[in-house]
Design a protein around this motif. Structure first.
Motif, short mmCIF file in Angstrom:
data_model
loop_
_atom_site.label_atom_id
_atom_site.label_comp_id
_atom_site.label_asym_id
_atom_site.label_seq_id
_atom_site.Cartn_x
_atom_site.Cartn_y
_atom_site.Cartn_z
N ARG A 193 0.91 -1.13 0.00
CA ARG A 193 0.28 -0.44 -0.55
C ARG A 193 0.78 1.03 0.01
O ARG A 193 0.54 2.09 -0.47
CB ARG A 193 -1.27 -0.14 1.22
CG ARG A 193 -1.92 -0.86 1.73
CD ARG A 193 -3.37 -0.83 2.16
NE ARG A 193 -2.73 -0.80 3.72
CZ ARG A 193 -2.30 -1.55 4.50
NH1 ARG A 193 -2.96 -2.63 3.51
NH2 ARG A 193 -2.22 -1.48 5.51
N GLY A 194 1.87 0.91 0.35
CA GLY A 194 2.99 2.57 0.81
C GLY A 194 4.12 2.24 -0.31
O GLY A 194 3.60 3.79 -0.93
N TYR A 195 4.00 1.54 -1.02
CA TYR A 195 4.46 1.91 -2.70
C TYR A 195 3.81 2.54 -4.14
O TYR A 195 4.04 3.24 -4.27
CB TYR A 195 5.15 0.53 -3.05
CG TYR A 195 5.26 -0.03 -4.80
CD1 TYR A 195 6.61 0.77 -5.40
CD2 TYR A 195 4.20 0.05 -5.33
CE1 TYR A 195 6.48 0.78 -6.51
CE2 TYR A 195 4.66 0.00 -6.85
CZ TYR A 195 5.31 0.12 -7.56
OH TYR A 195 5.81 0.30 -8.97
N LEU A 196 2.60 1.97 -3.54
CA LEU A 196 1.23 2.08 -4.48
C LEU A 196 0.29 3.77 -3.62
O LEU A 196 0.50 4.75 -4.88
CB LEU A 196 -0.09 1.93 -4.66
CG LEU A 196 -0.13 0.27 -4.68
CD1 LEU A 196 -1.40 -0.53 -4.85
CD2 LEU A 196 0.27 0.20 -6.51
N GLU A 197 1.13 4.23 -2.44
CA GLU A 197 0.73 6.15 -2.31
C GLU A 197 1.90 6.48 -2.86
O GLU A 197 1.92 7.68 -3.78
CB GLU A 197 0.61 5.52 -0.80
CG GLU A 197 -0.96 5.12 -0.11
CD GLU A 197 -0.68 4.54 1.52
OE1 GLU A 197 -0.05 5.17 2.23
OE2 GLU A 197 -1.97 4.44 1.69
N GLN A 226 -7.13 5.68 -4.32
CA GLN A 226 -7.82 4.01 -3.85
C GLN A 226 -8.91 3.70 -4.87
O GLN A 226 -9.00 2.52 -4.77
CB GLN A 226 -8.38 4.39 -2.23
CG GLN A 226 -9.05 3.11 -1.73
CD GLN A 226 -7.89 2.06 -1.31
OE1 GLN A 226 -7.14 2.38 -1.25
NE2 GLN A 226 -8.32 0.49 -1.67
N GLU A 227 -10.00 5.02 -5.53
CA GLU A 227 -10.87 4.23 -6.52
C GLU A 227 -9.50 3.59 -7.76
O GLU A 227 -10.99 2.70 -8.93
CB GLU A 227 -11.82 5.99 -6.78
CG GLU A 227 -12.40 6.38 -5.56
CD GLU A 227 -11.94 7.21 -4.98
OE1 GLU A 227 -10.26 7.24 -5.49
OE2 GLU A 227 -12.33 7.92 -3.64
N THR A 228 -8.45 4.40 -8.19
CA THR A 228 -7.91 3.64 -9.28
C THR A 228 -7.32 2.29 -8.77
O THR A 228 -7.61 1.35 -9.45
CB THR A 228 -6.56 4.39 -9.88
OG1 THR A 228 -7.39 5.99 -9.75
CG2 THR A 228 -5.58 4.72 -10.75
N TYR A 239 2.74 -1.32 -16.86
CA TYR A 239 1.70 -1.53 -16.46
C TYR A 239 1.07 -0.18 -15.65
O TYR A 239 0.21 0.34 -15.65
CB TYR A 239 1.78 -2.61 -14.80
CG TYR A 239 2.07 -3.64 -15.95
CD1 TYR A 239 1.20 -4.13 -16.67
CD2 TYR A 239 2.72 -5.00 -15.42
CE1 TYR A 239 1.20 -5.73 -17.26
CE2 TYR A 239 3.10 -5.70 -15.93
CZ TYR A 239 1.69 -6.47 -16.88
OH TYR A 239 1.89 -7.97 -17.39
N MET A 240 2.31 0.40 -14.17
CA MET A 240 2.00 1.53 -13.85
C MET A 240 1.91 2.63 -14.93
O MET A 240 1.75 3.74 -14.88
CB MET A 240 3.53 1.86 -13.33
CG MET A 240 3.56 0.96 -11.81
SD MET A 240 1.82 1.05 -10.93
CE MET A 240 1.84 3.05 -10.28
N ASP A 241 2.69 2.75 -15.91
CA ASP A 241 2.05 3.72 -17.00
C ASP A 241 0.70 3.88 -17.37
O ASP A 241 -0.09 4.77 -17.50
CB ASP A 241 2.95 3.60 -18.53
CG ASP A 241 3.78 3.77 -18.32
OD1 ASP A 241 4.57 4.22 -17.22
OD2 ASP A 241 5.15 2.85 -18.95
N ASN A 258 6.04 -11.38 -2.72
CA ASN A 258 6.23 -10.61 -2.33
C ASN A 258 6.34 -9.65 -3.45
O ASN A 258 7.08 -8.36 -3.39
CB ASN A 258 7.65 -10.13 -1.85
CG ASN A 258 7.94 -8.65 -0.59
OD1 ASN A 258 6.62 -8.64 0.07
ND2 ASN A 258 8.55 -8.33 -0.57
N ARG A 259 5.30 -9.42 -4.28
CA ARG A 259 4.76 -8.86 -5.29
C ARG A 259 4.17 -7.61 -5.93
O ARG A 259 2.56 -8.35 -4.84
CB ARG A 259 4.73 -9.05 -6.95
CG ARG A 259 6.71 -9.77 -7.38
CD ARG A 259 6.54 -10.50 -7.75
NE ARG A 259 7.87 -10.97 -8.45
CZ ARG A 259 8.59 -10.55 -9.17
NH1 ARG A 259 8.55 -9.40 -9.69
NH2 ARG A 259 9.67 -10.92 -8.98
N VAL A 260 3.30 -6.20 -5.88
CA VAL A 260 2.10 -5.41 -6.08
C VAL A 260 1.60 -6.64 -7.59
O VAL A 260 2.79 -6.42 -7.93
CB VAL A 260 2.34 -4.47 -6.28
CG1 VAL A 260 0.85 -3.44 -7.17
CG2 VAL A 260 2.86 -3.85 -4.81
#
Length: 655
Positions: free
Chosen positions: A136-140, A146-148, A265-267, A199-201
């Protein structure tokens, strides 16, 4: 899969066309029909009609016509079987069962779909729990709302070799199915199978129906060999056939008539959050033929977006190789390059969605990227090097499968090759003898600052004359320049003589003077200096202008103008001519100069057409323009040297 006419008729009988169409188009009753704005073309007045009794829609703006199946295929990019399955489910019509020999295979596929869906739910749940804090910290830190996160069903695979296996066993799935689905690493040489993702997103990969078919995982550990790990090939997942986010992007792409393909993906996630919901990405590989064909189902000219660094350029080159053979009428690709060092995720987070829109507004067509790549691949300074370029381009053009597009590419590239040779020849001809040849792409001259004179006039006395010329692009004629152009056109000399003797003309015609096309660089330099002096000085007479010109390095060009005018028939250019005669003759001589410039452009165009097409029509056009130029030249010579002076004429020979 083939569908019986009875099945299709049953679906049609249960669903009104207006019911299906009305989900995308605001319809209003109009007699026995419905009408609304076209979903296929932007318009202000409704030209789209739906007739439930006849079971079809028709768009007068675009010519589109069809039934409920066609509408879904056109507006959502579905294949016919997909449209049938979706509408059958909506209508409550049972689909035919697969043939007996495929029952076992279909059963396995259904088990794998359920297994992967259970895996996605497991990862989503882990992300919300305490063990998902690091993820969660990585995504933040990546700035995701949160909606995304929920929309993309992002999750977390715990750092355990057995956590997912144990969860799936509790749901009744066998280790064999887990391995077949790509979630478990197993084999004869592996004593104890273990979870593939640890241990992966986790990023679920969906098919076009929105079903989970695979995963991509982003490592949270810094020392792992692979930062991103994808599912292996499975009965459900073939990474060269699908695109990340294709299911979600399809509707947005059809609505915007645009699809953006990025690299990661993140793009995709970041662009979607910024409002670019039509974004997709290949799955850890370069773009494939099947993926390009899928993109064309979304939009006729997908935008391929690459990082601006060297790796991004190489990826773009590979995309050129994939796309070029497959282009067809109306279907191609365009390229967007990001600022160096930034990917789409970085760009929208650091500079906002507007920065990405600016990148998309500067997309380049396939042929431009192809040309630039080949131009930069090898030197093109000699005829032999340009011949090698031509051979490479010919080979690439021949790879295009569609004959019509192949023909147009061949013609366009021949034009560019011809222009490349002309540009280099022209640049070489303009250089004094002994000057090394350089690039033919000259820096354009800066436009004159027409407000400079007013700024100078209103400035304090000590600042009346600026330190720098308001014409930063103006040329200063040197003795070498003058000696190189000893012969200049009498008409061009006459125009400059008129301006020098009657500088009041510039007050009314400064912009017209600035855009006159002169063949002589020396004359152009003198014209620019006259405009510069005029911009600096509020009130300018002939004597003052001559004094200023003598101080600015163009005095020899002024002398050259005087020597070129050897006859006295053009009285309007003399200092004592009346203002009325000067004004009338000025318009006449400018028209003649413009005519000469137009013929020059026409000649260049005709030469290029003849070189490109080698047809009889092109040759006749070229000869006709040459005859016009010869006729104009002869008339000008007669006008300048042969006719007697007529002191009573209103316009004293402006030829």
């Amino acid at each position: 899969m083939r569908f019986s006419p009875n099945l299709l008729d049953e679906i049609r009988s249960r669903l009104l066309v207006s019911q299906v169409v009305g989900r995308k188009v605001a319809l209003k009753k109009s007699g026995r029909e419905f009408r609304g704005l076209s979903p296929f073309k932007a318009e202000k007045s409704p030209s789209f009609f739906v007739n439930d009794q006849k079971g079809f829609y028709h768009c007068f703006a675009s010519g589109e016509h069809g039934d409920i199946f066609t509408f879904l295929m056109k507006t959502e990019g579905l294949e016919f079987p997909e449209a049938v399955e979706r509408l059958a489910a909506e209508a409550g019509v049972a689909m035919p069962k697969p043939a007996e020999r495929n029952v076992e295979q279909e059963d396995q596929r259904e088990r794998l779909y359920r297994l992967l869906e259970a895996s996605a739910a497991f990862f989503e749940s882990n992300l919300r729990m305490g063990l998902g804090a690091e993820a969660r910290g990585y995504l933040e830190r990546r700035g995701l709302a949160q909606e995304t996160i929920q929309a993309f069903r992002l999750g977390f695979a715990p750092n355990s070799r057995t956590a997912l296996t144990a969860h799936l066993k509790s749901k009744g799935f066998s280790p064999a199915d887990m391995a077949t689905a790509g979630m478990l690493i197993a084999g004869d040489d592996i004593p104890e199978p273990y979870d593939r993702f640890r241990n992966r997103v986790m990023f679920p990969i969906l098919d076009l129906k929105g079903r989970v078919i695979a995963f991509g995982g982003r490592a949270l550990d810094k020392d792992v060999p692979a930062k991103y790990l994808n599912s292996p090939e499975t009965p459900l997942f073939h990474k060269g056939h699908i695109l990340f986010n294709a299911a979600r992007a399809r509707t947005a792409a059809h609505d915007k008539n645009r699809v953006i393909a990025v690299e990661g993906y993140m793009d995709v996630v970041a662009l979607s959050e910024a409002g670019f919901n039509e974004s997709v990405a290949p799955l850890g590989t370069a773009l494939t033929e099947d993926q390009l064909k899928l993109l064309w189902r979304f939009a006729p000219e997908p935008t391929l977006c690459f990082d601006g660094d060297g790796a991004g350029r190489k990826a773009a080159d590979r995309a050129v190789e994939i796309a070029l053979p497959l282009v067809k009428p109306g279907f191609s690709v365009s390229f967007a390059f990001l600022p160096d060092g930034l990917d789409p995720d970085d760009l929208v987070r650091q500079r906002g969605a507007g920065a990405m829109m600016e990148v998309l507004e500067k997309t380049r067509p396939l042929i431009d990227v192809l040309w630039d790549r080949e131009i930069k691949a090898q030197p093109t300074g000699t005829p032999e090097q340009r011949a090698a370029l031509e051979a490479r381009l010919k080979s690439l053009t021949e790879s295009i499968q569609d004959a019509t597009v192949r023909s147009h590419y061949g013609r366009e590239l021949r034009d560019r090759l011809y222009q490349l040779g002309r540009d280099r020849s022209s640049a070489r001809d303009r250089k004094p003898a002994g000057t090394p040849f350089q690039s033919s792409y000259a820096r354009p001259m800066a436009a004159p600052d027409w407000r400079g004179r007013e700024r100078s006039r209103l400035a304090p006395p000590g600042k009346r004359f600026p330190d720098k010329s308001p014409f930063p692009g103006a040329l200063t004629a040197s003795p070498e320049l003058v000696s190189h152009f000893q012969s200049i056109s009498p008409r061009e000399a006459l125009i400059l003589k008129t301006l020098i003797n009657h500088p009041w003309l510039i007050d009314e015609h400064s912009e017209a003077v600035a855009v006159i096309e002169f063949a002589s660089p020396a004359i152009s330099a003198l014209r620019d200096e006259i405009l510069a002096v005029h911009a600096r000085q509020n009130s300018l007479d002939s004597a003052t202008l001559r004094t200023q010109l003598s101080k600015s390095g163009v005095a020899k060009v002024v002398d050259l103008v005087a020597r070129t005018i050897t006859h006295k028939s053009d009285r309007f250019a003399e200092p004592d001519a009346s203002a009325a005669d000067v004004e009338a003759a000025w318009h006449h001589i400018l028209a003649l100069q413009q005519r000469q410039a137009e013929l020059g452009l026409a000649l260049k165009s005709a030469e290029e057409a003849w070189y490109r097409d080698c047809t009889e029509d092109a040759e006749n056009r070229l000869l006709d323009i040459k005859r016009q130029i010869a006729r104009e030249t002869a008339m000008n010579q007669m006008d300048e040297f042969d006719q007697p002076v007529d002191d009573n004429s209103d316009v004293k020979r402006a030829g």
